[in-house]
Design a protein around this motif. Sequence first.
Motif, PDB file in Angstrom:
ATOM      1  N   PRO A 209      -3.258   2.536   1.658  1.00 51.08           N
ATOM      2  CA  PRO A 209      -3.400   1.085   1.902  1.00 51.08           C
ATOM      3  C   PRO A 209      -4.237   0.369   0.843  1.00 51.08           C
ATOM      4  CG  PRO A 209      -3.796   2.326   3.917  1.00 51.08           C
ATOM      5  CD  PRO A 209      -3.689   3.332   2.803  1.00 51.08           C
ATOM      6  N   ALA A 210      -5.277   1.020   0.341  1.00 48.47           N
ATOM      7  CA  ALA A 210      -6.109   0.380  -0.693  1.00 48.47           C
ATOM      8  C   ALA A 210      -5.301   0.153  -1.963  1.00 48.47           C
ATOM      9  CB  ALA A 210      -7.331   1.241  -0.982  1.00 48.47           C
TER      10      ALA A 210
ATOM     11  N   LEU B  51      -0.643   2.979  -9.635  1.00 48.92           N
ATOM     12  CA  LEU B  51       0.399   3.924  -9.218  1.00 48.92           C
ATOM     13  C   LEU B  51       0.075   5.353  -9.646  1.00 48.92           C
ATOM     14  CD1 LEU B  51       3.623   1.878  -9.978  1.00 48.92           C
ATOM     15  CD2 LEU B  51       2.646   2.390  -7.736  1.00 48.92           C
ATOM     16  N   ASN B  52      -0.560   5.496 -10.793  1.00 55.85           N
ATOM     17  CA  ASN B  52      -0.935   6.833 -11.269  1.00 55.85           C
ATOM     18  C   ASN B  52      -2.116   7.402 -10.487  1.00 55.85           C
ATOM     19  OD1 ASN B  52       1.047   7.204 -13.216  1.00 55.85           O
ATOM     20  ND2 ASN B  52      -0.115   6.063 -14.749  1.00 55.85           N
ATOM     21  N   GLY B  53      -2.789   6.530  -9.713  1.00 52.73           N
ATOM     22  CA  GLY B  53      -3.872   6.960  -8.848  1.00 52.73           C
ATOM     23  C   GLY B  53      -5.055   7.447  -9.601  1.00 52.73           C
TER      24      GLY B  53
ATOM     25  N   LEU C 169      -2.262  -3.497  -5.636  1.00 51.66           N
ATOM     26  CA  LEU C 169      -1.021  -3.849  -6.341  1.00 51.66           C
ATOM     27  C   LEU C 169      -0.711  -5.333  -6.215  1.00 51.66           C
ATOM     28  CD1 LEU C 169       1.146  -0.774  -5.381  1.00 51.66           C
ATOM     29  CD2 LEU C 169       0.340  -1.368  -7.677  1.00 51.66           C
ATOM     30  N   ASN C 170      -1.050  -5.924  -5.074  1.00 50.43           N
ATOM     31  CA  ASN C 170      -0.798  -7.356  -4.877  1.00 50.43           C
ATOM     32  C   ASN C 170      -1.645  -8.205  -5.813  1.00 50.43           C
ATOM     33  OD1 ASN C 170       1.054  -6.880  -2.858  1.00 50.43           O
ATOM     34  ND2 ASN C 170      -0.494  -6.934  -1.242  1.00 50.43           N
ATOM     35  N   ASP C 171      -2.821  -7.690  -6.172  1.00 50.44           N
ATOM     36  CA  ASP C 171      -3.744  -8.450  -7.010  1.00 50.44           C
ATOM     37  C   ASP C 171      -3.617  -8.139  -8.497  1.00 50.44           C
ATOM     38  OD1 ASP C 171      -4.799  -9.549  -4.676  1.00 50.44           O
ATOM     39  OD2 ASP C 171      -6.258  -7.931  -4.459  1.00 50.44           O
TER      40      ASP C 171
END
Length: 149
Positions: free
Chosen positions: A128-129, A147-149, A134-136
């Motif tokens: 969720p974090a 995405l690569n974390g 991603l939205n920001d």
Amino acid sequence: MTATMQDFLPDSAFLLDQPAEDWKAAIRLAGKGLEDSGFTTAAYTDEMISTVEKMGPYIVISPGLALAHSRPSEAVLHTGLSWVRLSTPVEFGNKANDPVSLVIGLAGRNEEEHLQVMSAIAKALSNPASKNSLNDARTPDEIRAILNG
């Protein structure tokens, strides 16, 4: 496979804060990102729309997120992704998860690559974090880093 997220999601695959009048226009944007990146031909965009017309809005996989795709076909030149963040969310007809503000286009050359890329996306989006970040995110590099974390 030693391909990186950069290979599957180059800068040309991003369309950020784009307007779309409806779900078909949103999928066309995802198709444009795939086509502009050399992953697909224009025919694949029509295949993605046709899939939703036949199967319903099952591609809306979580609140606000659609994973636009179709089966591997001749229209897929290389496995890859596109990333479309809509300026105004649109309805896909999925009561549980509408409206959609993020459309990820997925093109797989074959079943194995299709599943590998889907699984990488699912892993990244299950946090969720990460999803909120991603939205920001403002740039393709920021999005790839999340995405690569």
